[in-house]
Motif scaffolding. Structure first.
Motif, PDB file in Angstrom:
ATOM      1  N   TRP A 176       0.780  -1.078  -0.008  1.00  0.00           N
ATOM      2  CA  TRP A 176       0.080  -0.058   0.101  1.00  0.00           C
ATOM      3  C   TRP A 176       1.042   1.243  -0.108  1.00  0.00           C
ATOM      4  CZ3 TRP A 176      -0.536   3.725   4.208  1.00  0.00           C
ATOM      5  CH2 TRP A 176      -1.530   4.626   3.837  1.00  0.00           C
ATOM      6  N   ALA A 177       1.651   1.156   0.835  1.00  0.00           N
ATOM      7  CA  ALA A 177       2.839   2.335   0.987  1.00  0.00           C
ATOM      8  C   ALA A 177       3.495   2.608  -0.362  1.00  0.00           C
ATOM      9  CB  ALA A 177       3.692   2.439   2.239  1.00  0.00           C
ATOM     10  N   PHE A 178       4.160   1.427  -0.615  1.00  0.00           N
ATOM     11  CA  PHE A 178       5.231   1.265  -1.964  1.00  0.00           C
ATOM     12  C   PHE A 178       4.113   1.937  -3.128  1.00  0.00           C
ATOM     13  CE2 PHE A 178       7.581  -0.784  -5.325  1.00  0.00           C
ATOM     14  CZ  PHE A 178       8.659   0.140  -5.143  1.00  0.00           C
ATOM     15  N   ASN A 179       3.254   1.438  -3.168  1.00  0.00           N
ATOM     16  CA  ASN A 179       2.136   1.769  -4.467  1.00  0.00           C
ATOM     17  C   ASN A 179       2.029   3.390  -4.669  1.00  0.00           C
ATOM     18  OD1 ASN A 179       0.303   1.193  -6.492  1.00  0.00           O
ATOM     19  ND2 ASN A 179      -1.111   1.995  -5.235  1.00  0.00           N
ATOM     20  N   ILE A 180       1.947   4.075  -3.404  1.00  0.00           N
ATOM     21  CA  ILE A 180       1.783   5.458  -3.502  1.00  0.00           C
ATOM     22  C   ILE A 180       3.416   6.179  -3.628  1.00  0.00           C
ATOM     23  CG2 ILE A 180       1.314   7.451  -2.023  1.00  0.00           C
ATOM     24  CD1 ILE A 180      -0.822   5.669  -0.649  1.00  0.00           C
ATOM     25  N   LEU A 181       4.217   5.708  -2.934  1.00  0.00           N
ATOM     26  CA  LEU A 181       5.591   6.525  -2.678  1.00  0.00           C
ATOM     27  C   LEU A 181       6.384   5.998  -3.971  1.00  0.00           C
ATOM     28  CD1 LEU A 181       6.532   6.052   0.868  1.00  0.00           C
ATOM     29  CD2 LEU A 181       5.562   8.178  -0.178  1.00  0.00           C
ATOM     30  N   GLY A 182       6.113   4.798  -4.484  1.00  0.00           N
ATOM     31  CA  GLY A 182       6.984   4.072  -5.677  1.00  0.00           C
ATOM     32  C   GLY A 182       6.609   5.016  -6.992  1.00  0.00           C
ATOM     33  N   LYS A 183       5.191   5.258  -7.048  1.00  0.00           N
ATOM     34  CA  LYS A 183       4.692   6.009  -8.301  1.00  0.00           C
ATOM     35  C   LYS A 183       5.220   7.334  -8.196  1.00  0.00           C
ATOM     36  CE  LYS A 183       0.233   3.240  -8.803  1.00  0.00           C
ATOM     37  NZ  LYS A 183      -1.233   3.629  -8.683  1.00  0.00           N
ATOM     38  N   GLN A 184       5.184   8.039  -7.155  1.00  0.00           N
ATOM     39  CA  GLN A 184       5.740   9.330  -7.226  1.00  0.00           C
ATOM     40  C   GLN A 184       7.138   9.555  -7.234  1.00  0.00           C
ATOM     41  OE1 GLN A 184       4.863  10.798  -3.112  1.00  0.00           O
ATOM     42  NE2 GLN A 184       2.368  10.963  -3.626  1.00  0.00           N
ATOM     43  N   ASN A 185       7.955   8.760  -6.758  1.00  0.00           N
ATOM     44  CA  ASN A 185       9.178   8.585  -7.195  1.00  0.00           C
ATOM     45  C   ASN A 185       9.688   8.430  -8.533  1.00  0.00           C
ATOM     46  OD1 ASN A 185      11.361   9.107  -4.685  1.00  0.00           O
ATOM     47  ND2 ASN A 185       9.676   8.179  -3.919  1.00  0.00           N
ATOM     48  N   GLU A 186       9.062   7.203  -9.276  1.00  0.00           N
ATOM     49  CA  GLU A 186       9.232   6.963 -10.402  1.00  0.00           C
ATOM     50  C   GLU A 186       8.796   7.843 -11.435  1.00  0.00           C
ATOM     51  OE1 GLU A 186       8.465   3.039 -13.579  1.00  0.00           O
ATOM     52  OE2 GLU A 186       7.708   2.882 -11.314  1.00  0.00           O
ATOM     53  N   ASN A 187       7.865   8.659 -11.044  1.00  0.00           N
ATOM     54  CA  ASN A 187       7.359   9.561 -12.016  1.00  0.00           C
ATOM     55  C   ASN A 187       8.131  10.637 -12.153  1.00  0.00           C
ATOM     56  OD1 ASN A 187       4.931  10.894 -13.637  1.00  0.00           O
ATOM     57  ND2 ASN A 187       4.783  12.398 -12.047  1.00  0.00           N
ATOM     58  N   PHE A 188       8.814  11.156 -10.967  1.00  0.00           N
ATOM     59  CA  PHE A 188       9.697  12.417 -10.977  1.00  0.00           C
ATOM     60  C   PHE A 188      11.241  11.905 -11.467  1.00  0.00           C
ATOM     61  CE2 PHE A 188      12.812  15.000  -8.974  1.00  0.00           C
ATOM     62  CZ  PHE A 188      12.279  16.257  -9.213  1.00  0.00           C
ATOM     63  N   TYR A 189      11.807  10.609 -10.900  1.00  0.00           N
ATOM     64  CA  TYR A 189      13.099  10.394 -11.346  1.00  0.00           C
ATOM     65  C   TYR A 189      13.336   9.338 -12.633  1.00  0.00           C
ATOM     66  CZ  TYR A 189      14.554  12.183  -6.745  1.00  0.00           C
ATOM     67  OH  TYR A 189      14.689  12.829  -5.887  1.00  0.00           O
ATOM     68  N   GLY A 190      12.013   8.733 -12.896  1.00  0.00           N
ATOM     69  CA  GLY A 190      12.475   7.768 -14.053  1.00  0.00           C
ATOM     70  C   GLY A 190      12.379   6.276 -13.804  1.00  0.00           C
ATOM     71  N   HIS A 191      12.212   5.443 -14.501  1.00  0.00           N
ATOM     72  CA  HIS A 191      12.105   4.003 -14.485  1.00  0.00           C
ATOM     73  C   HIS A 191      13.391   3.424 -13.617  1.00  0.00           C
ATOM     74  CE1 HIS A 191       8.367   4.398 -16.715  1.00  0.00           C
ATOM     75  NE2 HIS A 191       9.123   4.482 -17.826  1.00  0.00           N
ATOM     76  N   PHE A 192      14.779   3.692 -14.511  1.00  0.00           N
ATOM     77  CA  PHE A 192      15.697   3.149 -14.103  1.00  0.00           C
ATOM     78  C   PHE A 192      16.300   3.545 -12.461  1.00  0.00           C
ATOM     79  CE2 PHE A 192      20.642   2.990 -13.827  1.00  0.00           C
ATOM     80  CZ  PHE A 192      20.712   1.392 -14.195  1.00  0.00           C
TER      81      PHE A 192
END
Length: 284
Positions: A233-249
């Protein structure tokens, strides 16, 4: 310098710093007849084009006081320790003398030709004089300058929009899938996610059997369904935000690095017979 020539020179200077050097306009409340441009990636971070008439040294002293106060505010907001400014004075008395102030440069601009021979301009922006020369004349020149500045601003806005636009969180979903898959496999090939022997066999973090591989594999293990659910639940929220900003790799690197560091820190508080698993370190 008459007003028409001065206005044209101002536009050319804005064109040079905006289009060629990628400076952006700064809105400074309470300041009139000045243009502030900033680029925190350049050595000279603030460029000012001053249109106010500076009659004597007292007026220049007040102007420097104002610049110092505003520069301090910008430094605090941008966490910049050294803020170099360059001020172009287009209407200043010849008798006014520039003081020596650290990280602050001042140029008297009496004409466009005068910029070509100015030592400070040659040192800081050697290509500036030649970039002020255009083939176009009259209305066509104004049109070109306006179009170039507009195009440059649009390109910058597109870059910002692309940076903050929503992207598919592929890495986040793949990592979540792997963690959920591993969780199910612990029940298929072991005694479940709460079994110490199963956790050990799947690569949980154990102090006596510490290895570099376990600092990675333990990130993908979870002890019980509640542990898995809360982390997903936490990773779904924070992971999306970080990936959106920093990119996939970069998101993948951040996740693994954070997880490894989190595991190494948890070892400090672990007992010799304790076992640890989960993506909590990476998420936090």
């Amino acid at each position: 310098m008459n007003s028409e020539k001065r206005d044209l020179l101002v536009m050319k200077l804005i064109h040079y710093f905006s289009v060629e050097k990628k400076y952006n306009p700064v809105i400074v409340h309470g300041i009139q007849n000045e243009i502030w441009l900033e680029n925190m990636d350049e050595d000279i971070k603030i460029v000012r084009i001053v249109l106010n008439y500076i009659h004597n040294n007292e007026q220049l002293e007040f102007d420097n006081f104002k610049v110092g106060r505003l520069s301090s505010q910008i430094k605090k907001k941008t966490f910049t320790f050294k803020l170099k400014t360059l001020s172009f004075y287009l209407d200043i008395n010849d008798d006014v003398a520039f003081p020596t102030i650290k990280n602050r440069y001042m140029v008297k601009v009496k004409s466009e030709r005068g910029l070509k021979s100015n030592k400070l301009v040659k040192e800081l922006f050697p290509d500036l004089p030649e970039k002020l020369i255009f083939d176009e004349k009259g209305a066509m020149l104004y049109e070109k300058i306006n179009n170039d500045i507009l195009r440059s601003n649009l390109e910058e806005n597109e870059k910002i929009s692309e940076l903050f636009s929503e992207k598919k969180p592929i890495t986040t979903y793949i990592l979540m899938f792997i963690m959920c898959l591993v969780f199910m496999l612990m029940y298929v090939f072991g005694n479940g996610s709460t079994s110490t022997s199963t956790l050990f066999n799947f690569g949980a973090l154990v102090k006596p059997a510490l290895s570099p591989i376990r600092t990675v594999t333990s990130i993908f293990l979870h002890i019980g369904f509640i542990h898995l659910f809360m982390n997903m639940w936490a990773f779904n929220i924070l992971g999306k935000q970080n990936e959106n900003f920093y990119g996939h790799f970069k998101m993948l690197i951040i996740f693994l690095y954070s997880g490894i560091v989190g595991n190494l820190l948890s070892l400090i508080f672990m007992g010799n017979n304790s076992i640890s698993a989960g993506a909590s370190g990476a998420i936090f």
